[in-house]
Design a protein around this motif. Structure first.
Motif, PDB file in Angstrom:
ATOM      1  N   VAL B  21       8.521  23.400  -6.935  1.00  0.00           N
ATOM      2  CA  VAL B  21       8.190  22.439  -5.875  1.00  0.00           C
ATOM      3  C   VAL B  21       8.821  22.863  -4.549  1.00  0.00           C
ATOM      4  O   VAL B  21       8.174  22.854  -3.500  1.00  0.00           O
ATOM      5  CB  VAL B  21       8.644  21.021  -6.272  1.00  0.00           C
ATOM      6  CG1 VAL B  21       8.433  20.044  -5.113  1.00  0.00           C
ATOM      7  CG2 VAL B  21       7.881  20.537  -7.486  1.00  0.00           C
ATOM      8  N   VAL B  22      10.101  23.261  -4.614  1.00  0.00           N
ATOM      9  CA  VAL B  22      10.782  23.679  -3.384  1.00  0.00           C
ATOM     10  C   VAL B  22      10.067  24.881  -2.773  1.00  0.00           C
ATOM     11  O   VAL B  22       9.804  24.929  -1.567  1.00  0.00           O
ATOM     12  CB  VAL B  22      12.263  24.028  -3.675  1.00  0.00           C
ATOM     13  CG1 VAL B  22      12.901  24.678  -2.467  1.00  0.00           C
ATOM     14  CG2 VAL B  22      13.020  22.775  -4.057  1.00  0.00           C
ATOM     15  N   LEU B  25       6.714  23.792  -1.243  1.00  0.00           N
ATOM     16  CA  LEU B  25       6.927  22.979  -0.051  1.00  0.00           C
ATOM     17  C   LEU B  25       7.334  23.845   1.143  1.00  0.00           C
ATOM     18  O   LEU B  25       6.839  23.676   2.253  1.00  0.00           O
ATOM     19  CB  LEU B  25       8.024  21.953  -0.357  1.00  0.00           C
ATOM     20  CG  LEU B  25       8.017  20.687   0.466  1.00  0.00           C
ATOM     21  CD1 LEU B  25       6.691  19.969   0.298  1.00  0.00           C
ATOM     22  CD2 LEU B  25       9.141  19.776   0.034  1.00  0.00           C
ATOM     23  N   LEU B  26       8.209  24.808   0.889  1.00  0.00           N
ATOM     24  CA  LEU B  26       8.700  25.598   2.007  1.00  0.00           C
ATOM     25  C   LEU B  26       7.720  26.700   2.400  1.00  0.00           C
ATOM     26  O   LEU B  26       7.755  27.176   3.524  1.00  0.00           O
ATOM     27  CB  LEU B  26      10.074  26.195   1.672  1.00  0.00           C
ATOM     28  CG  LEU B  26      11.144  25.130   1.477  1.00  0.00           C
ATOM     29  CD1 LEU B  26      12.487  25.758   1.213  1.00  0.00           C
ATOM     30  CD2 LEU B  26      11.229  24.215   2.689  1.00  0.00           C
ATOM     31  N   ALA B  29       5.185  25.226   4.735  1.00  0.00           N
ATOM     32  CA  ALA B  29       5.754  24.869   6.028  1.00  0.00           C
ATOM     33  C   ALA B  29       5.161  25.782   7.088  1.00  0.00           C
ATOM     34  O   ALA B  29       5.068  26.994   6.890  1.00  0.00           O
ATOM     35  CB  ALA B  29       7.272  25.023   5.991  1.00  0.00           C
ATOM     36  N   PRO B  30       4.737  25.201   8.209  1.00  0.00           N
ATOM     37  CA  PRO B  30       4.166  26.044   9.256  1.00  0.00           C
ATOM     38  C   PRO B  30       5.229  26.986   9.811  1.00  0.00           C
ATOM     39  O   PRO B  30       6.414  26.658   9.811  1.00  0.00           O
ATOM     40  CB  PRO B  30       3.712  25.022  10.314  1.00  0.00           C
ATOM     41  CG  PRO B  30       4.456  23.763  10.020  1.00  0.00           C
ATOM     42  CD  PRO B  30       4.776  23.786   8.573  1.00  0.00           C
ATOM     43  N   VAL B 301      18.147  24.564   3.698  1.00  0.00           N
ATOM     44  CA  VAL B 301      17.449  23.409   3.138  1.00  0.00           C
ATOM     45  C   VAL B 301      17.167  23.641   1.661  1.00  0.00           C
ATOM     46  O   VAL B 301      17.466  22.799   0.810  1.00  0.00           O
ATOM     47  CB  VAL B 301      16.116  23.147   3.873  1.00  0.00           C
ATOM     48  CG1 VAL B 301      15.296  22.114   3.127  1.00  0.00           C
ATOM     49  CG2 VAL B 301      16.365  22.685   5.296  1.00  0.00           C
TER      50      VAL B 301
END
Lengths: 301, 333
Positions: B21-22, B25-26, B29-30, B301
């Motif tokens: 998931v991480v 998600l990253l 990221a734009p 993060v």
């Protein structure tokens, strides 16, 4: 964030309560529903009629009238009942317009989260097996993230704005619904009426959506009310961190964040929106509690 | 034993899911992760080198495998805003967060037990109504709102406690370990201990209030169940006082389920530290996490999210194993 929605196993094998006309007196007698529902109705009216009700333009600045205290304090201006902020904007008007974002997020985010979570919970609870294993594992993975951090991360990735805030809340909080509805569905699936429906030759999907769904509805509705309160707080958190909607739209969280900067000079800029969030969360909670009591025949007795 | 192994296997699966998931998600990221990692002014050759190193020229799957390998080797990357090893930064901040969370847990248990016993002793009287209303309020309002209310109450209206930080800067340089409260208590530095404790009051209360309400509710329910059991009745017939009945007889059997639930709820408290640390400018992991998200410091993060995830999963595992070990009925479950 502490989780108030503990999945309590509910008794099985009873039909859904009929919200017929007989229920209305009970609804009006419950002080929780009266207070909570009344307050939320009040907020909805404020949000709809904000331009009419608000005494000032929420964006109108007047640096000559900055940080005026609320009514009743020395140097207060009766035109600004709750005082003004550091830019001379009227706190009460900003508070009234802030209800719009708060209620929009509460309603939309909670509904999206509820739809997704309920669907997955129904499937997992009814079909069991690998479907249940997959959903349960997904829930477990989701619960391994700190909710606030994940919501901030999602909004940062998507870019700030109302839609991102709603997506973030829905993406995180579907697990609350999935967990409870899964447990409820599992219990209902054992009930006699489901066996009867199966014997009568009803299809699996018919049983799931026409028979079981109405029976898990009471829990779902109560949970939905609680989730709306949570959504209001998450929006406030995201505004507080500076990631919610643009700064020209007044939001409670944004007001809290800017009020925090000038808390020693003008505490009311901070206190007013905080009180609004506090009361709103409490109201949604009371409605959720009250509905659970009202719709659950076992608890009502 | 097999149950325990099963749980550990599940934990590994969950942890793997968290990394997926991480990663996803990253990666959505734009912005170019390499441009973010290397900062402005890098040469084209440097960028290409980094691209190859992180496998960013390969498919998403290769990228994931390379990323995962680095993680398993303890390489969380270099923080963009601090220009330092992300894992080292996390290790520096984690103790502050743990100290906050553990103190909050202790306060929540103390408060919850007190409320439950008080409510049980005051049965069917005004006191019980008061306890129930109080826990209802504490439960309805989340930690974020409590934290802000405390800021207003004890920071501004009645300025009793410091509004931000972990310790007064003039006392800050004297610690050898990152556990300020523990160290100052153990070494007997009264002034420092008092100052650290004063800084902890508001964030701890914000975190502890909702959890203590849950503890109080569950324990009160369990106590009510225990109070009608035969052994309590027998003790009552023998003339034991209500106070002793509750604290000696009923409590012993009500504690187990309550502690089990508290363990699970502790992860929510840990998650709550993120925003509470932010509000009180407490120098912990959560505060750094929000800073890192705002600064788009992706390596940091991702490191923090993974550490939190691992912390949650391990906590849940330990709670499960403890419950199984304490409850003979579940041992072979």
């Amino acid at each position: 964030m502490a989780d108030a929605n503990l999945a309590v196993p509910r008794p099985v094998g009873r039909p859904a309560a009929h919200p017929g006309p007989r229920r209305w007196p009970a609804l009006l007698r419950d002080p929780k529903l009266m207070f909570g529902g009344g307050f939320i109705l009040f907020l909805v009216l404020l949000a709809i009629f904000a331009p009419v009700v608000a005494p000032h333009d929420p964006l109108e600045q007047d640096l000559m009238a900055a940080t005026l205290p609320p009514w009743g304090f020395a140097e207060a201006d009766p035109a600004h009942l709750l005082g003004t902020d550091d830019l001379g904007r009227d706190v009460l008007s900003r508070l009234i317009f802030g209800t719009r974002v708060a209620l929009t997020v509460a309603a939309v985010a909670a509904l999206v989260a509820a739809t997704a979570g309920t669907l997955l919970g129904l499937l997992a609870g009814y079909f069991g097996g690998w479907v249940d294993a997959a959903v349960s594992r997904l829930v477990e993975i989701w619960m391994a993230f700190p909710a606030v951090l994940l919501s901030i991360l999602i909004v940062a990735v998507l870019g700030s704005g109302l839609t991102s805030v709603i997506v973030a809340i829905a993406v995180i909080d579907w697990t609350r619904f999935a967990r409870v509805i899964r447990a409820d569905t599992m219990a209902q699936a054992q009930a006699d009426y489901v066996t009867a429906a199966r014997t009568l030759g009803f299809g699996r999907w018919t049983i799931l959506f026409r028979e079981i769904l109405p029976n898990v509805m009471p829990g779902l509705i109560a949970l939905l009310a609680l989730e709306m309160g949570i959504a209001v707080v998450v929006e406030a958190i995201l505004s507080f961190v500076g990631l919610s909607v643009s700064s020209d739209t007044p939001t409670w969280g944004g007001m809290i964040a800017s009020g925090r900067q000038i808390i020693y000079q003008a505490w009311w800029v901070f206190a007013a929106p905080l009180a609004a969030v506090f009361l709103t969360v409490l109201a949604f909670n009371q409605v959720g509690d009250g509905l659970r009591r009202l719709l659950d025949p076992v608890l009502r007795r | 034993m097999t149950t325990a192994l099963n749980r550990v296997a599940m934990m590994v699966v969950t942890l793997f899911g968290v990394t997926v998931v991480v990663f996803v998600l990253l990666r959505v990221a734009p912005g170019d992760p390499v441009a973010m990692m290397i900062g402005p002014g890098a040469s084209a050759a440097d960028i290409l080198a980094l691209r190859v190193r992180y496998g960013l020229d390969g498919s998403l799957l290769t990228q994931f495998i390379i990323w995962l390998k680095a993680l398993l080797g303890g390489d969380f990357g270099t923080s963009i805003s601090f220009h330092r090893n992300a894992l080292a930064l996390i290790a520096e901040r984690l103790p502050a967060t743990l100290e906050l969370a553990v103190v909050a847990l202790g306060v929540a248990l103390l408060l919850g037990f007190t409320l439950a016993v008080a409510g049980t002793l005051a049965q069917r009287r005004i006191g019980e109504v008061a306890v129930d209303s109080l826990t209802g309020l504490m439960l309805a309002v989340p930690d974020f709102v409590w934290a802000l209310a405390l800021v207003l109450l004890f920071g501004v209206a009645l300025p009793l406690f410091p509004l931000s930080g972990r310790i007064d800067p003039s006392l800050g340089g004297t610690f050898r370990t990152p556990f300020y409260l523990l160290e100052s208590l153990v070494t007997g530095q009264a002034a420092a201990a008092r100052d650290v404790a004063a800084h902890l009051v508001m964030p701890v209360l914000a975190l502890a209030l909702p959890l203590s309400a849950i503890v109080a509710r569950v324990l009160k329910g369990a106590l009510a169940e225990a109070m009608v059991q035969d052994y309590v009745l027998l003790a009552r017939v023998k003339g034991m006082s209500e106070w002793r009945l509750v604290t000696r007889e009923a409590l012993r059997n009500a504690v187990g389920p309550t502690l089990a639930l508290t363990g699970v709820q502790f992860t929510f408290l840990l998650g709550g530290t993120v925003i509470v640390e932010r509000i009180f400018a407490y120098p912990g992991l959560g505060n750094m996490a929000i800073e890192a998200v705002i600064n788009r410091d992706l390596p940091l993060v991702q490191g923090i999210v993974l550490v939190f995830g691992a912390l949650f999963i391990v906590t849940n595992l330990l709670v499960d194993l403890a419950i199984a070990a304490l409850n003979p009925r579940l041992r072979h479950g």
